[in-house]
Design an enzyme around this catalytic site. Structure first.
Site, mmCIF file in Angstrom:
data_model
loop_
_atom_site.group_PDB
_atom_site.id
_atom_site.type_symbol
_atom_site.label_atom_id
_atom_site.label_comp_id
_atom_site.label_asym_id
_atom_site.label_seq_id
_atom_site.Cartn_x
_atom_site.Cartn_y
_atom_site.Cartn_z
ATOM 1 N N HIS A 263 0.826 -1.211 0.000
ATOM 2 C CA HIS A 263 0.000 0.000 0.000
ATOM 3 C C HIS A 263 0.865 1.268 0.000
ATOM 4 O O HIS A 263 0.722 2.140 -0.856
ATOM 5 C CB HIS A 263 -0.912 -0.025 1.236
ATOM 6 C CG HIS A 263 -1.781 1.176 1.393
ATOM 7 N ND1 HIS A 263 -3.119 1.174 1.058
ATOM 8 C CD2 HIS A 263 -1.522 2.434 1.837
ATOM 9 C CE1 HIS A 263 -3.631 2.373 1.296
ATOM 10 N NE2 HIS A 263 -2.684 3.163 1.778
ATOM 11 N N GLU A 264 1.786 1.331 0.963
ATOM 12 C CA GLU A 264 2.592 2.547 1.095
ATOM 13 C C GLU A 264 3.515 2.745 -0.110
ATOM 14 O O GLU A 264 3.765 3.884 -0.522
ATOM 15 C CB GLU A 264 3.384 2.535 2.405
ATOM 16 C CG GLU A 264 2.513 2.551 3.685
ATOM 17 C CD GLU A 264 1.525 3.718 3.748
ATOM 18 O OE1 GLU A 264 1.820 4.803 3.206
ATOM 19 O OE2 GLU A 264 0.442 3.527 4.340
ATOM 20 N N HIS A 267 1.736 4.670 -2.692
ATOM 21 C CA HIS A 267 1.818 6.122 -2.468
ATOM 22 C C HIS A 267 3.173 6.658 -2.943
ATOM 23 O O HIS A 267 3.265 7.691 -3.600
ATOM 24 C CB HIS A 267 1.691 6.441 -0.971
ATOM 25 C CG HIS A 267 0.293 6.384 -0.442
ATOM 26 N ND1 HIS A 267 -0.718 7.175 -0.925
ATOM 27 C CD2 HIS A 267 -0.261 5.644 0.556
ATOM 28 C CE1 HIS A 267 -1.836 6.928 -0.242
ATOM 29 N NE2 HIS A 267 -1.586 6.003 0.654
ATOM 30 N N GLU A 293 -4.787 7.858 -2.653
ATOM 31 C CA GLU A 293 -5.257 6.590 -2.091
ATOM 32 C C GLU A 293 -5.619 5.617 -3.203
ATOM 33 O O GLU A 293 -5.500 4.405 -3.040
ATOM 34 C CB GLU A 293 -6.456 6.867 -1.172
ATOM 35 C CG GLU A 293 -6.752 5.770 -0.187
ATOM 36 C CD GLU A 293 -5.617 5.455 0.777
ATOM 37 O OE1 GLU A 293 -4.669 6.257 0.915
ATOM 38 O OE2 GLU A 293 -5.679 4.372 1.390
HETATM 39 ZN ZN ZN Z 1 -2.909 5.236 2.029
#
Ligand code: ZN
Length: 499
Positions: A263-264, A267, A293
């Site tokens: 997830h990170e 980003h 997101e």
């Molecule tokens: Zn996030």
């Protein structure tokens, strides 16, 4: 056309501003990862002072005048014009706040974060409640200074996702409620998938060794990125080519750190892949929280929870944990990381129930700002909403109202972008799958093929265009929540053999 002298002043200003931005960013990252709590009071006071200096730079009247001129000048470079517009917009939201109030607010937000952390550790909402109340009062006051015609909470929503407001979010969340609540009921009633092997003991040092291989697979490169550990994973850009990302390892949950890492890195990759020509200016950032997101969720859910992803990575994970996973197949592992069940903690929630966690927070935020909900007894309000939407009883504040960091520093209006971003990514992924063989790229260890597509269609634009324009450029159509809901319905119908 604007004079050379003014452009020079603008460039000098940008350099000064970026120096403070960089310093504050590294201090914040440090505070949330490794800084000893004992130094908090000393650090927070000086951090607030630096924020005040930055405040003065951002709101310098001479610069505001130059930015205003630049944003309205049709003869200058369009990139420069766009950047000036965005800087001007940010500055106008700040300049109306008296400097002393802005500085003291920064210090209160820092202290409130510490109170939240203590409250969470002690599982006691009453420690955090007075701080939350204070933070809400400060935010209200800060927004009132803008003297906007817009409703206060709508302004907050618009800050994180330009163009969004309660009316549009209500439509969005109603569509989610309508189709997801019955789907979740069906999933809960279906035969359950065994995922118990995920929750054995997984040595944390060994998890870290796997994580290094995972980061390599994801092309998170040590030349521009560094991963740390924190209570609540986040990603922060310090400056160009210096990205700090974080994760959190759990001894009894092997999937948690893996998926939060994926997830990170989503980003991180988004901003890393903005067009180089935007380096050093606001255009090299993500356009909105929802868009950010969408990229992290795309990595986590649409790629990281796919079978093709695990066809490549599972044998590697298995080598690190032969005792725990020796008898598990890649298919069983993939099914396990996609299991849906009603749960308490948003960051641990599965893809299907996740948006309902956001719905709870959205309803509370709306209530906090229209006066229908108070901070007193908010833990009880929280628990009641979890029972209503997720059908689950909250045992304590740690797994309840204190689980998220966001409200401690007054980030209201942020949560809804998490659900919106998840929905954006469904549409991006559908388009990407039309154009490239995503599964083949993942299973053959060529994650960079997906990164390239995303860079070409989304990342390179940074905030050169608004989110809805990027959606149209990348997918050829406007955002449609049904793409997301169709995807979830199809995925979970198949996974749970629903009728
Ligand atoms: Zn996030």
């Amino acid at each position: 056309m604007i004079s050379e002298e003014k452009i020079q002043k603008y460039n000098d200003w940008l350099f000064r501003k970026s120096a403070y931005d960089m310093a504050l960013s590294i201090i914040m990252t440090d505070k949330m990862t490794v800084a000893p709590i004992g130094g908090s009071a000393y650090r927070d006071a000086r951090t607030a002072y630096l924020s005040g200096e930055l405040f003065s730079i951002v709101t310098d009247p001479e610069i505001l005048e130059i930015l205003r001129e630049m944003k309205d000048d049709n003869d200058i470079d369009p990139d420069l014009k766009r950047a000036a517009y965005l800087y001007y917009k940010d500055a106008m939201a700040t300049v109306c706040i008296p400097k002393e109030e802005f500085v003291s607010a920064q210090e209160i937000f820092s202290k409130s974060y510490d109170a939240w952390l203590e409250a969470k550790t002690k599982n006691d909402y009453s420690i955090f409640e007075p701080w939350l109340k204070k933070v809400i009062e400060i935010r209200k006051q800060q927004y009132e200074y803008r003297k906007s015609d817009m409703d206060l909470y709508d302004q907050m929503l618009d800050d994180y996702e330009p163009g969004m407001n309660r009316e549009k979010y209500d439509v969005f969340f109603n569509a989610l409620k309508e189709r997801l609540v019955p789907l979740i009921e069906k999933v809960c009633a279906a035969e359950q998938i065994d995922d118990s092997f995920l929750y054995q003991e997984y040595d944390i040092e060994e998890q870290k060794r796997f994580s290094n291989e995972l980061l390599k697979y994801l092309h998170f490169d040590a030349d521009w990125g560094y991963q740390n550990e924190t209570e609540h994973p986040f990603t922060n850009w310090v400056c160009e080519n210096d990205c700090r990302t974080t994760t959190k390892y759990l001894l009894n949950n092997v999937a948690s750190a893996i998926l939060s890492t994926v997830h990170e890195v989503g980003h991180a990759t988004y901003e890393h892949d903005c067009d180089d020509k935007y380096d050093g200016m606001i255009l090299s950032e993500g356009i909105s929280s929802g868009m950010h997101e969408s990229q992290s969720r795309l990595f986590e859910n649409y790629l990281g929870r796919s079978y093709a992803f695990w066809e490549y990575l599972f044998p590697i994970l298995q080598k690190h944990f032969p005792a725990q996973l020796g008898n598990v197949t890649a298919k069983q592992f993939t099914d396990a990381v996609n299991v849906s069940r009603r749960s308490l903690v948003r960051t641990e929630a599965d893809e299907l129930t996740y948006p309902l966690h956001i719905l709870v927070r959205y309803e509370i935020e709306k209530g906090l700002f229209d006066g229908s909900i108070s901070t007193e007894g908010l833990d009880e309000t929280w628990n009641a909403l979890y029972e209503k939407y997720l059908g689950i009883k909250v045992p304590g504040a740690r797994e309840g109202i204190l689980q998220d960091v966001h409200w401690s520093d007054g980030s209201f209006g942020y949560f809804p972008t998490y659900a919106l971003g998840s929905a954006f990514s469904a549409q991006f992924t559908a388009k990407m799958r039309e154009e490239i063989d995503v599964d083949e790229a993942l299973r053959s260890g060529h994650f960079e093929i997906c990164i390239e597509w995303l860079k070409e269609h989304i990342h390179k634009y940074g905030c050169r265009y608004d989110a809805d324009d990027i959606m149209k450029i990348a997918t050829g159509r406007e955002f449609d929540v049904n793409v997301y809901l169709d995807y979830l319905e199809e995925k979970y119908t198949k996974l749970y053999h629903l009728k």
